[in-house]
Design an enzyme around this catalytic site. Structure first.
Site, PDB file in Angstrom:
ATOM      1  N   GLU A  50      10.321 -34.468  15.469  1.00  0.00           N
ATOM      2  CA  GLU A  50      11.515 -35.312  15.582  1.00  0.00           C
ATOM      3  C   GLU A  50      11.012 -36.631  16.132  1.00  0.00           C
ATOM      4  O   GLU A  50      10.425 -36.672  17.210  1.00  0.00           O
ATOM      5  CB  GLU A  50      12.521 -34.611  16.504  1.00  0.00           C
ATOM      6  CG  GLU A  50      13.879 -35.222  16.495  1.00  0.00           C
ATOM      7  CD  GLU A  50      14.080 -36.108  17.690  1.00  0.00           C
ATOM      8  OE1 GLU A  50      13.758 -37.309  17.542  1.00  0.00           O
ATOM      9  OE2 GLU A  50      14.515 -35.631  18.731  1.00  0.00           O
ATOM     10  N   CYS A  75      16.817 -40.109  21.750  1.00  0.00           N
ATOM     11  CA  CYS A  75      16.539 -40.183  20.309  1.00  0.00           C
ATOM     12  C   CYS A  75      17.763 -40.673  19.541  1.00  0.00           C
ATOM     13  O   CYS A  75      17.646 -41.217  18.453  1.00  0.00           O
ATOM     14  CB  CYS A  75      16.176 -38.807  19.764  1.00  0.00           C
ATOM     15  SG  CYS A  75      15.551 -37.669  20.962  1.00  0.00           S
TER      16      CYS A  75
HETATM   17  P1  NAP Z   1       3.996 -40.056  21.782  1.00  0.00           P
HETATM   18  O1  NAP Z   1       3.053 -41.151  22.068  1.00  0.00           O
HETATM   19  O2  NAP Z   1       4.239 -39.724  20.368  1.00  0.00           O
HETATM   20  O3  NAP Z   1       3.461 -38.759  22.562  1.00  0.00           O
HETATM   21  C1  NAP Z   1       4.086 -37.484  22.434  1.00  0.00           C
HETATM   22  C2  NAP Z   1       3.006 -36.412  22.501  1.00  0.00           C
HETATM   23  O4  NAP Z   1       2.206 -36.461  21.326  1.00  0.00           O
HETATM   24  C3  NAP Z   1       2.060 -36.595  23.660  1.00  0.00           C
HETATM   25  O5  NAP Z   1       1.685 -35.326  24.120  1.00  0.00           O
HETATM   26  C4  NAP Z   1       0.874 -37.291  23.047  1.00  0.00           C
HETATM   27  O6  NAP Z   1      -0.324 -37.044  23.744  1.00  0.00           O
HETATM   28  C5  NAP Z   1       0.842 -36.684  21.662  1.00  0.00           C
HETATM   29  N1  NAP Z   1       0.288 -37.586  20.651  1.00  0.00           N
HETATM   30  C6  NAP Z   1       0.612 -38.871  20.437  1.00  0.00           C
HETATM   31  N2  NAP Z   1      -0.109 -39.367  19.401  1.00  0.00           N
HETATM   32  C7  NAP Z   1      -0.897 -38.354  18.966  1.00  0.00           C
HETATM   33  C8  NAP Z   1      -1.884 -38.241  17.932  1.00  0.00           C
HETATM   34  N3  NAP Z   1      -2.186 -39.262  17.146  1.00  0.00           N
HETATM   35  N4  NAP Z   1      -2.497 -37.052  17.789  1.00  0.00           N
HETATM   36  C9  NAP Z   1      -2.199 -36.004  18.574  1.00  0.00           C
HETATM   37  N5  NAP Z   1      -1.290 -36.059  19.576  1.00  0.00           N
HETATM   38  C10 NAP Z   1      -0.642 -37.227  19.764  1.00  0.00           C
HETATM   39  O7  NAP Z   1       5.398 -40.325  22.423  1.00  0.00           O
HETATM   40  P2  NAP Z   1       5.830 -40.755  23.897  1.00  0.00           P
HETATM   41  O8  NAP Z   1       4.713 -40.795  24.858  1.00  0.00           O
HETATM   42  O9  NAP Z   1       6.926 -39.875  24.182  1.00  0.00           O
HETATM   43  O10 NAP Z   1       6.427 -42.206  23.730  1.00  0.00           O
HETATM   44  C11 NAP Z   1       5.815 -43.251  23.019  1.00  0.00           C
HETATM   45  C12 NAP Z   1       6.793 -43.832  22.001  1.00  0.00           C
HETATM   46  O11 NAP Z   1       7.357 -42.781  21.207  1.00  0.00           O
HETATM   47  C13 NAP Z   1       8.016 -44.498  22.568  1.00  0.00           C
HETATM   48  O12 NAP Z   1       7.798 -45.796  22.927  1.00  0.00           O
HETATM   49  C14 NAP Z   1       9.003 -44.385  21.451  1.00  0.00           C
HETATM   50  O13 NAP Z   1       8.822 -45.430  20.532  1.00  0.00           O
HETATM   51  C15 NAP Z   1       8.672 -43.112  20.793  1.00  0.00           C
HETATM   52  N6  NAP Z   1       9.565 -41.989  21.147  1.00  0.00           N
HETATM   53  C16 NAP Z   1      10.574 -41.697  20.312  1.00  0.00           C
HETATM   54  C17 NAP Z   1      11.408 -40.646  20.599  1.00  0.00           C
HETATM   55  C18 NAP Z   1      12.530 -40.298  19.686  1.00  0.00           C
HETATM   56  O14 NAP Z   1      13.155 -39.312  19.919  1.00  0.00           O
HETATM   57  N7  NAP Z   1      12.823 -41.050  18.671  1.00  0.00           N
HETATM   58  C19 NAP Z   1      11.237 -39.874  21.729  1.00  0.00           C
HETATM   59  C20 NAP Z   1      10.182 -40.181  22.583  1.00  0.00           C
HETATM   60  C21 NAP Z   1       9.361 -41.245  22.254  1.00  0.00           C
HETATM   61  P3  NAP Z   1      -0.698 -37.811  25.105  1.00  0.00           P
HETATM   62  O15 NAP Z   1      -0.211 -36.906  26.194  1.00  0.00           O
HETATM   63  O16 NAP Z   1      -2.185 -37.940  25.050  1.00  0.00           O
HETATM   64  O17 NAP Z   1       0.000 -39.118  25.077  1.00  0.00           O
END
Ligand code: NAP
Length: 519
Positions: A262, A299
């Site tokens: 999601e 979200c």
């Molecule tokens: P994220 O960067 O996607 O991280 C979520 C999880 O996925 C973390 O455990 C992260 O590891 C892992 N991850 C991220 N990129 C990866 C990759 N390329 N390969 C493997 N694992 C990966 O999300 P976030 O930290 O929650 O927030 C960052 C951005 O995500 C926000 O600024 C926002 O734009 C978006 N976001 C959107 C929603 C939504 O519901 N639409 C919700 C939350 C966030 P690490 O622990 O190493 O970071």
């Protein structure tokens, strides 16, 4: 030093470590968390694989007992969760308590679902040995667990979409072991809940491997988890880049597996001409609440509002700006989210035709990850020329897009990406006048709302928290509500088996009394 939970053992405490940061003041929190090695990821998956066939045979009441005991256990540590989760996320006590309630509510909801048992979609076609020209065999089918599930904790739901959140609860309810990858922003919260999970599993006499909790980076630990051949499905909430990377990885495996990510949604609101100026005050107050709830980090945050231009548009923009001026800056969940919010606003405001109507200045809070609201505007003509205006800006910002004819909205919808929600504000007559509007909208979103705001997702039977890509990687699914269990099962058909060798749900006498489709 703290380490991962590998089944009922602890991970290696001398490995590379990381610490969480308090987003309120930018200070590093004292606890050190050891990142798991490749071998430890393998061990967690091996244990899950070993537990899978045992858990798959557990009957509904046994799974319900564990889910209810876990909810009680989590309720019991809320006093510890409040300081830990607030320090790691900047979320205030009422939110921690509220999210604890939601998490426990979800676990109890799945307990009730599996106890009653009809969710398995039992289908029965009895044998017709005398059928001409060929006899018909006895065929009986139902949903069975898919196997070990990898769950990624969400930054924005440290409880309800993390260690024992909706993904894990639905996987356990389906009868699947769960291997959780903690989020780097809230490891202490993850460990607190993880320890409750382990204690509850032991108390309910579940096999080791029904749960592991891994600390480590997404690009290393997260990716090797998804690549591990013992993992059979993935649950994820986070960024589009992260979700897409995991989806591609899972599809590139020798045995591709489903990824339920999601990710990204701007949750458009369409104000139809019938709404009228008389409702502007009430609408802008509701919009402000929805767009700034949890510092816009939901979200279902409404990121774009399409509204009539002219007198209505002018009044609407100035009323909304006044409302947003009353909202203060608050800490975002972590520095990365705060930075990407700032970048998102910069990129949106540099699009041709976009005006910044209001932007909170945050320089006085330079120590933490504070962010305040932002209101931007554009015309629908400019919006249609630049698809980057549709990109999600995760945080408390709203892009207001004016249109002069409601017919333009059909073009907007056809260009729009998949969404978690799409909302219509107007009068009942608007729906008659613009009938085809809803037909088009239905193709793009998982949940359609009329005269209600999209934040605040009800956890229940009928809710859909999903939608076409990029809202999710699988638009046929929901990650909230009882329907979430369907992500972690697959249909299995039993042909020609003696009654006593069939699952109880499929036996002739229907001993569990479940609903069945009989052909
Ligand atoms: P994220 O960067 O996607 O991280 C979520 C999880 O996925 C973390 O455990 C992260 O590891 C892992 N991850 C991220 N990129 C990866 C990759 N390329 N390969 C493997 N694992 C990966 O999300 P976030 O930290 O929650 O927030 C960052 C951005 O995500 C926000 O600024 C926002 O734009 C978006 N976001 C959107 C929603 C939504 O519901 N639409 C919700 C939350 C966030 P690490 O622990 O190493 O970071």
């Amino acid at each position: 030093m703290e380490s991962s939970l590998l089944g009922y053992s602890r991970g290696d405490a001398s490995a590379k470590t990381f610490q969480a940061v308090n987003p309120e003041n930018g200070q590093t929190l004292p606890a050190n968390y050891a990142m798991v090695s490749e071998e430890e990821v393998e061990e967690a998956c091996r244990l899950a694989d070993q537990a899978a066939p045992i858990i798959a045979q557990f009957k509904g009441p046994r799974k319900a007992e564990f889910l209810r005991a876990l909810a009680d256990g989590i309720d019991g540590v809320v006093g510890d969760l409040v300081p830990m989760m607030s320090a790691e996320t900047g979320l205030p006590e009422p939110r921690v308590r509220g999210e604890t309630g939601r998490t426990c509510g979800q676990l109890r909801m799945f307990a009730k679902l599996v106890e009653t048992g009809s969710w398995v979609d039992a289908r029965i076609d009895r044998a017709q040995p005398n059928r001409e020209p060929l006899p018909k065999p006895d065929l009986r089918a139902m949903l069975r667990p898919i196997g070990p599930v990898a769950v990624f904790c969400a930054s924005n739901f440290p409880l309800a979409f993390s260690v024992a959140g909706g993904d894990s609860a639905s996987a356990w309810a389906a009868g699947c072991p769960v291997v959780v990858k903690a989020h780097h922003a809230h490891p202490g919260t993850a460990l607190l809940i993880g320890q409750v999970v382990v204690n509850t599993l032991k108390q309910c006499d579940w096999p080791e491997g029904a749960f592991s909790l891994l600390f480590g980076e997404g690009r290393t630990v997260g990716q090797s988890l998804v690549k591990n051949s013992r993992i059979k499905a993935v649950g994820f909430t986070g960024s589009r880049a992260g979700g897409r990377a995991l989806f591609d990885l899972a599809n590139g495996r020798e045995e591709p597996i489903p990824v339920f990510a999601e990710m990204s949604s701007v949750n458009p609101i369409f104000v139809l001409p019938g709404m009228g100026e008389g409702r502007i005050e009430e609408f802008t107050a509701g919009l402000m609440g929805s767009a700034t709830l949890g510092v816009g980090q939901f979200c279902t945050n409404p990121g774009i509002v399409f509204h009539p231009s002219g007198e209505f548009g002018d009044q609407f923009i100035s009323a909304y700006v006044e409302k947003m001026k009353s909202v203060n800056a608050l800490p975002m969940l972590h520095q990365g989210i705060c930075d990407s919010y700032a970048k998102g606003i910069l990129s949106l405001s540099s699009c041709d035709g976009v005006n910044v109507e209001y932007q909170f200045k945050t320089e006085n809070n330079a120590q933490g990850s504070y962010a305040g609201p932002c209101v931007l505007s554009a015309s629908v003509d400019d919006f249609m020329k630049d698809s980057s205006m549709m990109d999600e800006v995760f945080g408390p910002s709203t892009l207001l897009v004016s249109y002069h004819s409601a017919d333009q909205l059909l073009d907007v919808i056809s260009k729009m990406e998949g969404q978690l929600t799409a909302t219509v504000f107007g009068e009942n007559e608007d729906l008659t006048t613009h009938g085809s509007f809803l037909e088009h909208l239905e193709l793009k979103a998982g949940r359609l709302l009329f005269n209600q705001f999209p934040t605040g997702v009800e956890v229940c039977e009928a809710v859909v928290h999903g939608g076409p890509y990029p809202a999710t990687t699988d638009g046929r699914s929901t990650s909230v509500g009882t329907g979430a269990i369907l992500r972690f099962v697959r249909p299995v058909c039993y042909q020609g088996f003696p009654d006593e060798w069939l699952p109880e749900e499929l036996r002739e006498g229907n001993p569990l009394g479940v609903n069945r489709s009989e052909g």
